[in-house]
Design a protein around this motif. Structure first.
Motif, PDB file in Angstrom:
ATOM      1  N   MET A   1      63.579  59.686  -1.783  1.00  0.00           N
ATOM      2  CA  MET A   1      62.939  60.112  -0.557  1.00  0.00           C
ATOM      3  C   MET A   1      63.868  61.081   0.164  1.00  0.00           C
ATOM      4  O   MET A   1      65.019  60.770   0.430  1.00  0.00           O
ATOM      5  N   GLN A   2      63.338  62.245   0.484  1.00  0.00           N
ATOM      6  CA  GLN A   2      64.111  63.196   1.261  1.00  0.00           C
ATOM      7  C   GLN A   2      64.122  62.746   2.712  1.00  0.00           C
ATOM      8  O   GLN A   2      63.152  62.170   3.209  1.00  0.00           O
ATOM      9  N   THR A   3      65.218  62.990   3.383  1.00  0.00           N
ATOM     10  CA  THR A   3      65.305  62.606   4.790  1.00  0.00           C
ATOM     11  C   THR A   3      65.697  63.809   5.625  1.00  0.00           C
ATOM     12  O   THR A   3      66.253  64.785   5.126  1.00  0.00           O
ATOM     13  N   GLU A   4      65.376  63.710   6.877  1.00  0.00           N
ATOM     14  CA  GLU A   4      65.751  64.733   7.838  1.00  0.00           C
ATOM     15  C   GLU A   4      66.322  64.023   9.049  1.00  0.00           C
ATOM     16  O   GLU A   4      65.745  63.060   9.543  1.00  0.00           O
ATOM     17  N   LYS A   5      67.445  64.454   9.513  1.00  0.00           N
ATOM     18  CA  LYS A   5      68.096  63.818  10.649  1.00  0.00           C
ATOM     19  C   LYS A   5      67.462  64.326  11.938  1.00  0.00           C
ATOM     20  O   LYS A   5      67.297  65.528  12.141  1.00  0.00           O
ATOM     21  N   LEU A   6      67.076  63.389  12.795  1.00  0.00           N
ATOM     22  CA  LEU A   6      66.522  63.712  14.104  1.00  0.00           C
ATOM     23  C   LEU A   6      67.355  63.012  15.167  1.00  0.00           C
ATOM     24  O   LEU A   6      67.866  61.921  14.942  1.00  0.00           O
ATOM     25  N   SER A   7      67.423  63.620  16.293  1.00  0.00           N
ATOM     26  CA  SER A   7      68.075  62.988  17.434  1.00  0.00           C
ATOM     27  C   SER A   7      66.965  62.620  18.409  1.00  0.00           C
ATOM     28  O   SER A   7      66.160  63.473  18.787  1.00  0.00           O
ATOM     29  N   ILE A   8      66.905  61.351  18.809  1.00  0.00           N
ATOM     30  CA  ILE A   8      65.850  60.918  19.727  1.00  0.00           C
ATOM     31  C   ILE A   8      66.473  60.238  20.938  1.00  0.00           C
ATOM     32  O   ILE A   8      67.588  59.731  20.875  1.00  0.00           O
ATOM     33  N   SER A   9      65.744  60.239  22.014  1.00  0.00           N
ATOM     34  CA  SER A   9      66.154  59.532  23.227  1.00  0.00           C
ATOM     35  C   SER A   9      65.164  58.403  23.455  1.00  0.00           C
ATOM     36  O   SER A   9      63.953  58.604  23.339  1.00  0.00           O
ATOM     37  N   LEU A  10      65.694  57.231  23.761  1.00  0.00           N
ATOM     38  CA  LEU A  10      64.857  56.073  24.027  1.00  0.00           C
ATOM     39  C   LEU A  10      65.201  55.516  25.399  1.00  0.00           C
ATOM     40  O   LEU A  10      66.351  55.608  25.835  1.00  0.00           O
ATOM     41  N   PRO A  11      64.220  54.900  26.053  1.00  0.00           N
ATOM     42  CA  PRO A  11      64.548  54.178  27.282  1.00  0.00           C
ATOM     43  C   PRO A  11      65.579  53.094  26.953  1.00  0.00           C
ATOM     44  O   PRO A  11      65.617  52.577  25.827  1.00  0.00           O
ATOM     45  N   THR A  12      66.403  52.750  27.918  1.00  0.00           N
ATOM     46  CA  THR A  12      67.491  51.799  27.699  1.00  0.00           C
ATOM     47  C   THR A  12      67.000  50.485  27.098  1.00  0.00           C
ATOM     48  O   THR A  12      67.618  49.968  26.164  1.00  0.00           O
ATOM     49  N   ASP A  13      65.893  49.956  27.593  1.00  0.00           N
ATOM     50  CA  ASP A  13      65.407  48.684  27.074  1.00  0.00           C
ATOM     51  C   ASP A  13      65.000  48.786  25.603  1.00  0.00           C
ATOM     52  O   ASP A  13      65.237  47.866  24.820  1.00  0.00           O
ATOM     53  N   MET A  14      64.414  49.913  25.205  1.00  0.00           N
ATOM     54  CA  MET A  14      64.039  50.095  23.799  1.00  0.00           C
ATOM     55  C   MET A  14      65.280  50.242  22.919  1.00  0.00           C
ATOM     56  O   MET A  14      65.332  49.692  21.821  1.00  0.00           O
ATOM     57  N   ALA A  15      66.263  50.987  23.402  1.00  0.00           N
ATOM     58  CA  ALA A  15      67.509  51.153  22.638  1.00  0.00           C
ATOM     59  C   ALA A  15      68.177  49.796  22.437  1.00  0.00           C
ATOM     60  O   ALA A  15      68.663  49.496  21.342  1.00  0.00           O
ATOM     61  N   ARG A  16      68.178  48.964  23.481  1.00  0.00           N
ATOM     62  CA  ARG A  16      68.734  47.604  23.350  1.00  0.00           C
ATOM     63  C   ARG A  16      67.969  46.799  22.311  1.00  0.00           C
ATOM     64  O   ARG A  16      68.566  46.063  21.532  1.00  0.00           O
ATOM     65  N   MET A  17      66.645  46.931  22.324  1.00  0.00           N
ATOM     66  CA  MET A  17      65.818  46.218  21.343  1.00  0.00           C
ATOM     67  C   MET A  17      66.193  46.626  19.929  1.00  0.00           C
ATOM     68  O   MET A  17      66.309  45.772  19.038  1.00  0.00           O
ATOM     69  N   VAL A  18      66.347  47.917  19.704  1.00  0.00           N
ATOM     70  CA  VAL A  18      66.698  48.420  18.378  1.00  0.00           C
ATOM     71  C   VAL A  18      68.050  47.851  17.951  1.00  0.00           C
ATOM     72  O   VAL A  18      68.197  47.306  16.859  1.00  0.00           O
ATOM     73  N   ARG A  19      69.049  47.972  18.828  1.00  0.00           N
ATOM     74  CA  ARG A  19      70.388  47.463  18.489  1.00  0.00           C
ATOM     75  C   ARG A  19      70.377  45.958  18.239  1.00  0.00           C
ATOM     76  O   ARG A  19      71.041  45.463  17.337  1.00  0.00           O
ATOM     77  N   ARG A  20      69.596  45.226  19.036  1.00  0.00           N
ATOM     78  CA  ARG A  20      69.526  43.771  18.875  1.00  0.00           C
ATOM     79  C   ARG A  20      68.980  43.397  17.498  1.00  0.00           C
ATOM     80  O   ARG A  20      69.469  42.470  16.851  1.00  0.00           O
TER      81      ARG A  20
END
Length: 91
Positions: A1-20
């Motif tokens: 699978m080819q990938t492409e790097k993207l930079s995204i911004s998430l609200p703080t609560d969503m970023a915490r959810m992802v990290r958790r």
């Protein structure tokens, strides 16, 4: 699978959810969490498209059907559909 790097911004609560999710071992990386979420979104959109196609087919069939229904019968039908949708939404 080819990938492409993207930079995204998430609200703080969503970023915490992802990290958790990563910290709890559910996923190996933040990218994996985002990919899984996008796959679920893609599936939901595909299912939505199928439902819309089914509705369009029903409307086309109804338009081609010479049978006419009374306003009371039509209103009752939509009242039942709304009631079922509200029950489903509460579930």
């Amino acid at each position: 699978m080819q990938t492409e790097k993207l930079s995204i911004s998430l609200p703080t609560d969503m970023a915490r959810m992802v990290r958790r999710q990563v910290e709890e071992g559910g996923y190996a990386s933040n990218s994996e969490v985002i990919r899984d979420a996008l796959r679920m979104w893609q599936q939901r959109e595909q299912e939505r498209g199928h439902r819309l196609n089914a509705i369009r087919a029903s409307l086309d069939a109804a338009a081609a059907d010479p049978v006419r229904h009374s306003a009371d019968k039509v209103s009752g039908h939509f009242d039942r559909l709304l009631s079922e949708a509200e029950k489903t939404a509460k579930s």
